[in-house]
Design a protein around this motif. Structure first.
Motif, PDB file in Angstrom:
ATOM      1  N   CYS A  87     -25.846 -35.315  -6.185  1.00 44.45           N
ATOM      2  CA  CYS A  87     -26.260 -36.007  -4.637  1.00 44.45           C
ATOM      3  C   CYS A  87     -24.995 -35.679  -3.504  1.00 44.45           C
ATOM      4  CB  CYS A  87     -26.103 -37.511  -5.304  1.00 44.45           C
ATOM      5  SG  CYS A  87     -25.492 -38.826  -5.228  1.00 44.45           S
ATOM      6  N   GLN A  88     -25.083 -36.423  -2.728  1.00 50.17           N
ATOM      7  CA  GLN A  88     -24.011 -35.991  -1.714  1.00 50.17           C
ATOM      8  C   GLN A  88     -22.664 -36.883  -1.766  1.00 50.17           C
ATOM      9  OE1 GLN A  88     -25.602 -34.851   2.154  1.00 50.17           O
ATOM     10  NE2 GLN A  88     -27.346 -33.973   1.493  1.00 50.17           N
ATOM     11  N   LEU A 138     -28.067 -23.564   0.693  1.00 51.28           N
ATOM     12  CA  LEU A 138     -28.656 -24.326   1.368  1.00 51.28           C
ATOM     13  C   LEU A 138     -29.973 -25.062   1.621  1.00 51.28           C
ATOM     14  CD1 LEU A 138     -31.068 -20.506   0.940  1.00 51.28           C
ATOM     15  CD2 LEU A 138     -30.224 -21.276   3.169  1.00 51.28           C
ATOM     16  N   GLY A 139     -29.633 -25.497   1.844  1.00 56.02           N
ATOM     17  CA  GLY A 139     -30.354 -26.743   1.427  1.00 56.02           C
ATOM     18  C   GLY A 139     -28.981 -27.869   1.237  1.00 56.02           C
ATOM     19  N   TYR A 140     -28.239 -27.562   1.351  1.00 50.56           N
ATOM     20  CA  TYR A 140     -26.803 -28.801   0.474  1.00 50.56           C
ATOM     21  C   TYR A 140     -25.463 -28.241   1.125  1.00 50.56           C
ATOM     22  CZ  TYR A 140     -24.866 -32.130  -2.944  1.00 50.56           C
ATOM     23  OH  TYR A 140     -24.068 -33.402  -3.558  1.00 50.56           O
ATOM     24  N   PRO A 141     -25.201 -29.568   2.105  1.00 50.54           N
ATOM     25  CA  PRO A 141     -24.141 -29.682   2.972  1.00 50.54           C
ATOM     26  C   PRO A 141     -22.602 -28.880   2.366  1.00 50.54           C
ATOM     27  CG  PRO A 141     -24.115 -31.158   2.561  1.00 50.54           C
ATOM     28  CD  PRO A 141     -25.430 -31.355   1.895  1.00 50.54           C
ATOM     29  N   SER A 186     -31.401 -45.212   2.172  1.00 54.06           N
ATOM     30  CA  SER A 186     -31.911 -43.356   1.498  1.00 54.06           C
ATOM     31  C   SER A 186     -31.230 -43.587   0.805  1.00 54.06           C
ATOM     32  CB  SER A 186     -31.664 -42.715   3.048  1.00 54.06           C
ATOM     33  OG  SER A 186     -30.617 -42.539   2.765  1.00 54.06           O
ATOM     34  N   MET A 187     -30.400 -43.930  -0.592  1.00 52.21           N
ATOM     35  CA  MET A 187     -29.160 -43.423  -1.448  1.00 52.21           C
ATOM     36  C   MET A 187     -29.402 -44.318  -2.518  1.00 52.21           C
ATOM     37  SD  MET A 187     -28.597 -39.483  -0.180  1.00 52.21           S
ATOM     38  CE  MET A 187     -26.775 -40.047  -0.983  1.00 52.21           C
ATOM     39  N   LEU A 188     -30.578 -44.764  -2.725  1.00 48.51           N
ATOM     40  CA  LEU A 188     -29.694 -45.596  -3.881  1.00 48.51           C
ATOM     41  C   LEU A 188     -30.095 -45.825  -5.449  1.00 48.51           C
ATOM     42  CD1 LEU A 188     -33.998 -47.484  -3.189  1.00 48.51           C
ATOM     43  CD2 LEU A 188     -31.412 -48.017  -2.388  1.00 48.51           C
ATOM     44  N   THR A 189     -29.609 -43.986  -5.580  1.00 51.58           N
ATOM     45  CA  THR A 189     -29.479 -43.299  -6.423  1.00 51.58           C
ATOM     46  C   THR A 189     -27.829 -43.435  -6.934  1.00 51.58           C
ATOM     47  OG1 THR A 189     -29.294 -41.179  -6.191  1.00 51.58           O
ATOM     48  CG2 THR A 189     -31.524 -42.263  -6.597  1.00 51.58           C
ATOM     49  N   HIS A 190     -27.265 -44.124  -5.932  1.00 49.90           N
ATOM     50  CA  HIS A 190     -25.429 -43.289  -5.805  1.00 49.90           C
ATOM     51  C   HIS A 190     -24.781 -45.050  -5.480  1.00 49.90           C
ATOM     52  CE1 HIS A 190     -22.391 -41.243  -6.686  1.00 49.90           C
ATOM     53  NE2 HIS A 190     -21.405 -42.314  -6.306  1.00 49.90           N
ATOM     54  N   ALA A 244     -36.487 -21.104   1.744  1.00 48.92           N
ATOM     55  CA  ALA A 244     -35.294 -20.178   0.820  1.00 48.92           C
ATOM     56  C   ALA A 244     -34.925 -21.411  -0.016  1.00 48.92           C
ATOM     57  CB  ALA A 244     -34.127 -19.766   1.604  1.00 48.92           C
ATOM     58  N   ALA A 245     -34.387 -22.530   0.772  1.00 49.58           N
ATOM     59  CA  ALA A 245     -33.786 -23.423  -0.644  1.00 49.58           C
ATOM     60  C   ALA A 245     -34.786 -23.366  -1.687  1.00 49.58           C
ATOM     61  CB  ALA A 245     -33.447 -24.851   0.324  1.00 49.58           C
ATOM     62  N   GLY A 246     -35.983 -23.667  -0.682  1.00 54.37           N
ATOM     63  CA  GLY A 246     -37.231 -24.209  -1.851  1.00 54.37           C
ATOM     64  C   GLY A 246     -37.650 -23.143  -3.020  1.00 54.37           C
ATOM     65  N   LYS A 247     -36.644 -22.149  -2.710  1.00 55.53           N
ATOM     66  CA  LYS A 247     -37.008 -20.626  -3.723  1.00 55.53           C
ATOM     67  C   LYS A 247     -35.768 -20.327  -5.007  1.00 55.53           C
ATOM     68  CE  LYS A 247     -40.007 -18.034  -0.851  1.00 55.53           C
ATOM     69  NZ  LYS A 247     -40.259 -17.201   0.123  1.00 55.53           N
ATOM     70  N   THR A 248     -34.599 -21.828  -4.262  1.00 57.22           N
ATOM     71  CA  THR A 248     -33.277 -21.611  -4.543  1.00 57.22           C
ATOM     72  C   THR A 248     -33.568 -22.200  -5.890  1.00 57.22           C
ATOM     73  OG1 THR A 248     -32.349 -21.282  -2.462  1.00 57.22           O
ATOM     74  CG2 THR A 248     -30.787 -21.995  -4.670  1.00 57.22           C
ATOM     75  N   LYS A 249     -32.749 -21.776  -7.523  1.00 59.27           N
ATOM     76  CA  LYS A 249     -33.251 -22.543  -8.187  1.00 59.27           C
ATOM     77  C   LYS A 249     -31.495 -23.096  -8.239  1.00 59.27           C
ATOM     78  CE  LYS A 249     -31.846 -22.384 -13.443  1.00 59.27           C
ATOM     79  NZ  LYS A 249     -30.909 -21.161 -14.624  1.00 59.27           N
ATOM     80  N   GLN A 250     -31.967 -24.956  -8.592  1.00 67.74           N
ATOM     81  CA  GLN A 250     -31.399 -26.123  -7.870  1.00 67.74           C
ATOM     82  C   GLN A 250     -30.262 -26.825  -9.333  1.00 67.74           C
ATOM     83  OE1 GLN A 250     -31.728 -27.286  -5.008  1.00 67.74           O
ATOM     84  NE2 GLN A 250     -32.691 -25.825  -4.709  1.00 67.74           N
ATOM     85  N   THR A 251     -29.025 -26.370  -9.127  1.00 67.18           N
ATOM     86  CA  THR A 251     -28.310 -26.526  -9.757  1.00 67.18           C
ATOM     87  C   THR A 251     -28.073 -28.082 -10.736  1.00 67.18           C
ATOM     88  OG1 THR A 251     -26.115 -26.533  -8.546  1.00 67.18           O
ATOM     89  CG2 THR A 251     -26.791 -24.842  -9.202  1.00 67.18           C
ATOM     90  N   GLY A 252     -28.922 -28.702 -10.062  1.00 68.09           N
ATOM     91  CA  GLY A 252     -27.889 -30.730  -9.965  1.00 68.09           C
ATOM     92  C   GLY A 252     -27.142 -30.653 -10.132  1.00 68.09           C
ATOM     93  N   TYR A 253     -25.927 -29.804  -9.642  1.00 71.15           N
ATOM     94  CA  TYR A 253     -24.786 -30.057  -9.168  1.00 71.15           C
ATOM     95  C   TYR A 253     -23.992 -30.103  -7.822  1.00 71.15           C
ATOM     96  CZ  TYR A 253     -19.803 -29.720  -9.266  1.00 71.15           C
ATOM     97  OH  TYR A 253     -18.183 -30.151  -9.474  1.00 71.15           O
ATOM     98  N   PRO A 254     -23.140 -30.756  -6.917  1.00 67.11           N
ATOM     99  CA  PRO A 254     -23.318 -31.860  -8.089  1.00 67.11           C
ATOM    100  C   PRO A 254     -24.241 -33.195  -7.121  1.00 67.11           C
ATOM    101  CG  PRO A 254     -22.009 -31.831  -5.333  1.00 67.11           C
ATOM    102  CD  PRO A 254     -22.976 -29.949  -5.956  1.00 67.11           C
TER     103      PRO A 254
END
Length: 481
Positions: A163-164, A176-179, A254-258, A151-161
């Motif tokens: 990252c975690q 879905l797919g985000y805590p 695993s979180m090199l982007t932040h 279901a998360a794969g079909k959900t439109k990702q907002t890009g907010y936030p």
């Protein structure tokens, strides 16, 4: 008394802004989340309220919906971010430990730190040539529901936030797919002239597992500024160690982007490891030595933080461009950089200590996953990146091993089993090595798992613990001066 009324009592009695005058308001707010009839009873009030919400069709009976509701309910027990920050820094004036004790207890009491889930983790020590290593099998994170993933794969990702680790997670409902993060709070503080955040890890790997995060979503980087920041955090919180994952793939976390660091109140095996031999570094008031540790580590000690940062910077800048092909060490392939460090800072009485771990993320035809990464023959136990926590001697092993190692035990005892094929070679070696019985099999398989982890760390070490490797290490040390 209904579970809703009991929970309202709990909210009013908690250390937050709600008072008796708010009772009707709170009752209606809780009912809006769980429904105003079919109130279920359970010794755990949260469980009762979630069961009520499912029965009243307020939420679906799936992991994501239950987690979101759980954290919405616990948010009522949690003071506002401004109040948490005010209380933290007021307590800090008394002493840093009082402040962190308050924040840690609050983060446990409001179920942001998943205490019950963490208790499921398997943990034990194993004696090795490098001292006792800490082995954990990570069972705390809930398994992802395949339907939720789809279901998360079909959900439109907002890009907010983004990252975690972003500050925008504070109070975020989840999806879905985000805590879920309704009950999440972050302490603000100034670091290196910028605003940073301090929080605890919800699925902590050790006591008071803290995360220090840049409030800007920018990539991780290791440089002199990093070393300054780490030392500054140990000034602010002298009871904590703090370290940074490396800033390159394969050897990084695993979180090199932040941009962020991890710390906490734990003495890791690496911090207990002795100096194998002292070395000379051309920086005043700094003593240095090579640590007897599977990863190539230089320990710097000084009462002068500025000199310590100078020494760390000297090692880092030299390592970034250092090559020695006799031991497969190459700083670059064309324009691609392969070298970085994993730095860890902590205090011991009046001394500031920084351990600098040399890292190299090259790959080759023989080692496509990484020359200095767990090699193929140990990947049946651990194939993921060796990040900060494991660098320091605490294995975070995958949950699959809980059941898989039981099948290995059955195999070596000659019992019917469903052992995974990739354990076969190792299990046959164990059969040759030991006389297994029902009484000793678990202990011996645990011990051998720990010895595999020691090998994993040796694979990640750039200068091996043999004469060739240590001569090459000494050659690198000479290049510093």
């Amino acid at each position: 008394m209904s579970s809703v009324n009991k929970f309202v009592d709990q909210i009013i009695n908690a250390d937050n802004d709600y008072q008796e005058l708010d009772r009707v308001y709170l009752y209606n707010r809780i009912c809006s989340l769980v429904g105003d009839d079919n109130h279920q009873e359970n010794d755990d009030l949260k469980v009762a309220l979630i069961q009520t919400a499912i029965k009243n069709n307020k939420i679906e009976n799936n992991q994501t919906a239950k987690e979101i509701l759980n954290d919405q309910l616990m948010d009522f027990l949690t003071p506002l971010p401004s109040r948490v920050n005010q209380k933290f820094w007021n307590l800090y004036q008394k002493d840093p430990q009082s402040a962190t004790n308050y924040f840690y207890k609050m983060s446990q009491d409001n179920d942001y730190i998943k205490v019950k889930a963490i208790a499921k983790n398997i943990s034990y020590d194993v004696a090795t040539d490098y001292g006792n290593l800490e082995i954990t099998i990570n069972l705390s994170k809930p398994e992802k529901d395949p339907k939720a993933i789809a279901a998360a794969g079909k959900t439109k990702q907002t890009g907010y936030p983004k990252c975690q680790l972003c500050l925008e997670n504070e109070g975020y409902l989840g999806r879905l797919g985000y805590p879920a993060r309704s009950n999440h709070r972050v302490i603000r503080f100034t670091l290196g002239g910028e605003t940073w955040g301090f929080q605890y890890s919800p699925y902590a790997y050790f006591t008071e597992h803290a995360i220090f995060l840049n409030t800007k979503h920018i990539p991780m980087v290791i440089n002199q500024h990093t070393f300054n920041n780490l030392i500054e955090i140990t000034r602010l919180f002298p009871q904590y160690f703090v370290g940074s994952n490396a800033d390159l793939p394969i050897v990084g976390g695993s979180m090199l982007t932040h941009d962020h660091y991890q710390g906490g109140r734990h003495v890791f095996p690496m911090m207990k490891a002795p100096i194998d031999r002292p070395i000379e570094i051309d920086v005043d008031n700094v003593t240095a030595g090579i640590v007897k540790w599977p990863l190539s580590t230089i320990r710097l000690t000084s009462k002068d933080p500025e000199e310590l940062v100078k020494a760390a910077t000297l090692i880092h800048e030299n390592w970034m461009n250092y090559s020695d092909e006799t031991v497969d060490i190459r700083s670059h392939s064309g324009e691609t950089r392969h070298h970085t460090v994993t730095p860890i800072a902590y205090r011991k009485d009046d001394d500031y200590i920084m351990d600098i771990v040399l890292r190299d993320n090259q790959t080759s035809a023989k080692y496509p996953d990484g020359i200095f990464h767990p090699h193929q023959d140990v990947q049946h136990i651990k194939k993921e990146n060796i990040g900060l926590i494991e660098v320091m001697g605490r294995a975070i092993l995958p949950a699959r091993l809980k059941d898989e190692l039981k099948e290995v035990e059955r195999y070596v005892l000659g019992q019917p089993n469903k052992m995974a094929q990739y354990h076969q070679t190792w299990a046959d070696q164990l059969k040759q090595k030991y006389e297994f019985t029902e009484d000793n099999v678990e202990k011996l398989v645990n011990k051998e798992t720990g010895l595999v982890f020691a090998r994993v760390l040796e694979d990640a070490g750039v200068f091996k613990w043999n004469s060739k490797g240590q001569q090459a290490f000494d050659k690198f040390i000479q290049s510093l001066n």
